[in-house]
Design an enzyme around this catalytic site. Structure first.
Site, PDB file in Angstrom:
ATOM      1  N   TYR A   4       4.880  -9.552 -13.954  1.00 49.89           N
ATOM      2  CA  TYR A   4       4.245  -8.316 -14.395  1.00 49.89           C
ATOM      3  C   TYR A   4       3.253  -8.551 -15.541  1.00 49.89           C
ATOM      4  O   TYR A   4       2.469  -7.673 -15.866  1.00 49.89           O
ATOM      5  CB  TYR A   4       5.285  -7.296 -14.856  1.00 49.89           C
ATOM      6  CG  TYR A   4       6.349  -6.958 -13.843  1.00 49.89           C
ATOM      7  CD1 TYR A   4       6.250  -7.345 -12.506  1.00 49.89           C
ATOM      8  CD2 TYR A   4       7.487  -6.250 -14.226  1.00 49.89           C
ATOM      9  CE1 TYR A   4       7.244  -7.040 -11.589  1.00 49.89           C
ATOM     10  CE2 TYR A   4       8.476  -5.927 -13.314  1.00 49.89           C
ATOM     11  CZ  TYR A   4       8.351  -6.329 -12.007  1.00 49.89           C
ATOM     12  OH  TYR A   4       9.334  -6.027 -11.101  1.00 49.89           O
ATOM     13  N   TRP A  29       9.864 -15.911  -9.974  1.00 46.93           N
ATOM     14  CA  TRP A  29       8.910 -15.611  -8.912  1.00 46.93           C
ATOM     15  C   TRP A  29       8.876 -16.731  -7.863  1.00 46.93           C
ATOM     16  O   TRP A  29       9.361 -17.838  -8.082  1.00 46.93           O
ATOM     17  CB  TRP A  29       7.529 -15.352  -9.503  1.00 46.93           C
ATOM     18  CG  TRP A  29       6.469 -15.031  -8.490  1.00 46.93           C
ATOM     19  CD1 TRP A  29       5.276 -15.658  -8.313  1.00 46.93           C
ATOM     20  CD2 TRP A  29       6.505 -13.996  -7.497  1.00 46.93           C
ATOM     21  NE1 TRP A  29       4.565 -15.085  -7.279  1.00 46.93           N
ATOM     22  CE2 TRP A  29       5.303 -14.063  -6.745  1.00 46.93           C
ATOM     23  CE3 TRP A  29       7.451 -13.022  -7.152  1.00 46.93           C
ATOM     24  CZ2 TRP A  29       5.022 -13.204  -5.683  1.00 46.93           C
ATOM     25  CZ3 TRP A  29       7.170 -12.167  -6.086  1.00 46.93           C
ATOM     26  CH2 TRP A  29       5.963 -12.259  -5.375  1.00 46.93           C
ATOM     27  N   TYR A  89      -0.239 -15.770  -6.322  1.00 48.68           N
ATOM     28  CA  TYR A  89      -0.402 -15.506  -4.886  1.00 48.68           C
ATOM     29  C   TYR A  89      -1.326 -16.560  -4.270  1.00 48.68           C
ATOM     30  O   TYR A  89      -2.492 -16.281  -3.960  1.00 48.68           O
ATOM     31  CB  TYR A  89      -0.977 -14.101  -4.665  1.00 48.68           C
ATOM     32  CG  TYR A  89      -0.172 -13.020  -5.348  1.00 48.68           C
ATOM     33  CD1 TYR A  89       1.057 -12.617  -4.827  1.00 48.68           C
ATOM     34  CD2 TYR A  89      -0.634 -12.394  -6.503  1.00 48.68           C
ATOM     35  CE1 TYR A  89       1.808 -11.621  -5.441  1.00 48.68           C
ATOM     36  CE2 TYR A  89       0.112 -11.398  -7.127  1.00 48.68           C
ATOM     37  CZ  TYR A  89       1.325 -11.021  -6.598  1.00 48.68           C
ATOM     38  OH  TYR A  89       2.070 -10.033  -7.212  1.00 48.68           O
ATOM     39  N   SER A 124      17.189 -10.626  -5.415  1.00 50.64           N
ATOM     40  CA  SER A 124      16.426  -9.430  -5.092  1.00 50.64           C
ATOM     41  C   SER A 124      15.846  -9.578  -3.698  1.00 50.64           C
ATOM     42  O   SER A 124      15.404 -10.660  -3.314  1.00 50.64           O
ATOM     43  CB  SER A 124      15.298  -9.242  -6.115  1.00 50.64           C
ATOM     44  OG  SER A 124      14.474  -8.150  -5.768  1.00 50.64           O
ATOM     45  N   SER A 164      12.272   1.489  -6.893  1.00 46.47           N
ATOM     46  CA  SER A 164      11.553   2.464  -6.083  1.00 46.47           C
ATOM     47  C   SER A 164      12.510   3.529  -5.563  1.00 46.47           C
ATOM     48  O   SER A 164      12.443   3.919  -4.413  1.00 46.47           O
ATOM     49  CB  SER A 164      10.882   1.761  -4.918  1.00 46.47           C
ATOM     50  OG  SER A 164       9.693   2.376  -4.579  1.00 46.47           O
ATOM     51  N   PHE A 217       5.455   5.209 -16.926  1.00 49.93           N
ATOM     52  CA  PHE A 217       4.853   5.049 -18.248  1.00 49.93           C
ATOM     53  C   PHE A 217       4.513   6.430 -18.819  1.00 49.93           C
ATOM     54  O   PHE A 217       3.841   6.538 -19.834  1.00 49.93           O
ATOM     55  CB  PHE A 217       3.588   4.187 -18.170  1.00 49.93           C
ATOM     56  CG  PHE A 217       3.876   2.716 -17.916  1.00 49.93           C
ATOM     57  CD1 PHE A 217       5.094   2.153 -18.233  1.00 49.93           C
ATOM     58  CD2 PHE A 217       2.894   1.893 -17.370  1.00 49.93           C
ATOM     59  CE1 PHE A 217       5.362   0.812 -18.010  1.00 49.93           C
ATOM     60  CE2 PHE A 217       3.143   0.540 -17.144  1.00 49.93           C
ATOM     61  CZ  PHE A 217       4.380   0.005 -17.466  1.00 49.93           C
ATOM     62  N   GLU A 236       7.167  12.065 -20.548  1.00 47.82           N
ATOM     63  CA  GLU A 236       8.009  13.167 -20.067  1.00 47.82           C
ATOM     64  C   GLU A 236       8.835  12.745 -18.860  1.00 47.82           C
ATOM     65  O   GLU A 236       9.996  13.141 -18.726  1.00 47.82           O
ATOM     66  CB  GLU A 236       7.138  14.379 -19.738  1.00 47.82           C
ATOM     67  CG  GLU A 236       6.445  14.979 -20.954  1.00 47.82           C
ATOM     68  CD  GLU A 236       7.417  15.229 -22.105  1.00 47.82           C
ATOM     69  OE1 GLU A 236       8.482  15.841 -21.859  1.00 47.82           O
ATOM     70  OE2 GLU A 236       7.117  14.798 -23.234  1.00 47.82           O
ATOM     71  N   ARG A 237       8.249  11.946 -17.970  1.00 44.67           N
ATOM     72  CA  ARG A 237       8.988  11.470 -16.803  1.00 44.67           C
ATOM     73  C   ARG A 237      10.117  10.524 -17.222  1.00 44.67           C
ATOM     74  O   ARG A 237      11.211  10.560 -16.660  1.00 44.67           O
ATOM     75  CB  ARG A 237       8.052  10.749 -15.846  1.00 44.67           C
ATOM     76  CG  ARG A 237       7.099  11.645 -15.105  1.00 44.67           C
ATOM     77  CD  ARG A 237       7.787  12.364 -13.957  1.00 44.67           C
ATOM     78  NE  ARG A 237       6.819  13.165 -13.214  1.00 44.67           N
ATOM     79  CZ  ARG A 237       6.493  14.413 -13.488  1.00 44.67           C
ATOM     80  NH1 ARG A 237       7.076  15.020 -14.521  1.00 44.67           N
ATOM     81  NH2 ARG A 237       5.606  15.069 -12.761  1.00 44.67           N
TER      82      ARG A 237
END
Length: 354
Positions: free
Chosen positions: A58, A89, A132, A169, A228, A283, A286-287
């Site tokens: 990230y 990774w 990648y 994962s 997710s 980010f 409020e969420r």
């Protein structure tokens, strides 16, 4: 099991514990203003989050570490209160690369250890610092990997005190069994992160409940971590935008109205009530606060069953590696010496298999 905003940890099989809700910190580095992640982590800690999910991939672990250290310095939390998950990774699966990669994460965080370190995806790319790698024709450069050897390198990191717990994962049942059945296994995976907010810790939401994988993991004391979990991102580069919007579902919204909650809060409550750890990414201040307000109500057995029945086997995150759908096809070439016998085995796994 009683969960509250003040204490919401659940046990891991190795004797440690994990907060059942965390903050996901994935972002597109080129599109995210500097300092955004740090501010969000600080807001999350002030709100009551104690679990932060991140990754070297990230490219913002330095901001996560900055926020954690600032809150420790303020006296808001102590280091042992915080649970940080980092990830290995696909370009660093070679055993000799595992510890240096973890140490780089620790250096960026400026912490002595991480609480959980997981193999981010079961397949490997060409080793190196290019996340990648592709050839001159734009084809992905895959790499023959030995997951058992990678796992042994992770076990050595745990023995050295660099990480408290180990996990995986985006692993399906067959890939989990590869590790669980490894001769000489010292530390088994305590968790399997599945798709819920970005890539594929393991996708797990009311339209994709993964009942078989969840049952298998529970039988082996492996905690499911859902990324997710809300299916809210509609980024076409890795999300199936043709999938129905989860948070507009009539049942979820009717339950939200009943409990004076949002559909998102109902979805998060559904997962934690069945023992699934959730790591919604946001980010938005409020969420972040809203997602945490899920400990003051509970769903009835009938309501839980109703949500389970929404399962459509719809995957929101379709990890696009190429143009192709991110249903991860993993090729693992194992050449491991077991009990003096050379084992050479080629296996292809599809990430949807259970």
């Amino acid at each position: 099991m009683y969960l509250s905003a003040a204490y919401h940890r659940i046990p891991l099989s190795d004797g440690n514990s994990i907060p059942i809700i965390g903050l996901g910190t994935y972002s597109e580095p080129r599109l995210t203003p500097k300092g955004t992640c740090a501010r969000s982590v600080k807001i999350a800690i002030d709100t009551g989050y104690r679990h932060i999910d991140g990754a070297y991939l990230y490219q913002n672990e330095h901001e996560v570490g900055e926020a954690i250290r600032e809150k420790i310095a303020e006296g808001k939390v102590q280091r042992q209160d915080i649970f940080y998950c980092g990830k290995l990774w696909a370009t660093h699966h070679d055993p000799q690369m595992v510890r240096p990669t973890l140490e780089r994460t620790l250096k960026d965080l400026q912490l002595d250890y991480v609480d959980l370190y997981i193999i981010e995806i079961p397949m490997a790319f060409k080793p190196g610092d290019e996340f990648y790698p592709k050839d001159e024709n734009g084809k992905w450069l895959y790499h023959k990997s030995n997951l058992c050897a990678t796992w042994e390198a992770l076990e050595a990191c745990k023995d050295a005190g660099l990480v408290k717990s180990l996990g995986v994962s985006n692993f399906n049942r067959r890939q989990l069994e590869l590790i669980l059945n490894k001769p000489g296994l010292k530390h088994k995976p305590v968790s399997n992160q599945v798709q819920l907010d970005k890539g594929r810790e393991v996708e797990c939401h009311p339209y994709f409940t993964q009942p078989k994988l969840l049952k298998f993991c529970q039988q082996h004391d492996i905690v499911i971590i859902a990324y997710s979990p809300l299916g809210t991102s509609r980024n076409p580069s890795w999300v199936n935008v043709s999938s129905p919007p989860l948070l507009k579902d009539a049942l979820l919204n009717s339950l939200g109205k009943k409990y004076n909650k949002t559909a998102a809060q109902v979805v998060l409550r559904f997962n934690i009530q069945r023992g699934v750890v959730v790591i919604p990414k946001s980010f938005n201040p409020e969420r972040i606060k809203e997602n945490f307000q899920i400990f003051d109500f509970s769903l009835t057995e009938e309501e839980m069953k109703g949500i389970e029945d929404l399962n459509k086997n719809v995957r929101f995150v379709e990890m696009l590696i190429d143009r192709f759908i991110i249903i991860i096809t993993v090729i693992i070439i194992m050449e491991t010496n077991f009990a003096g016998h050379q084992l050479s085995k080629s296996q292809t796994f599809n990430s949807q298999e259970v």
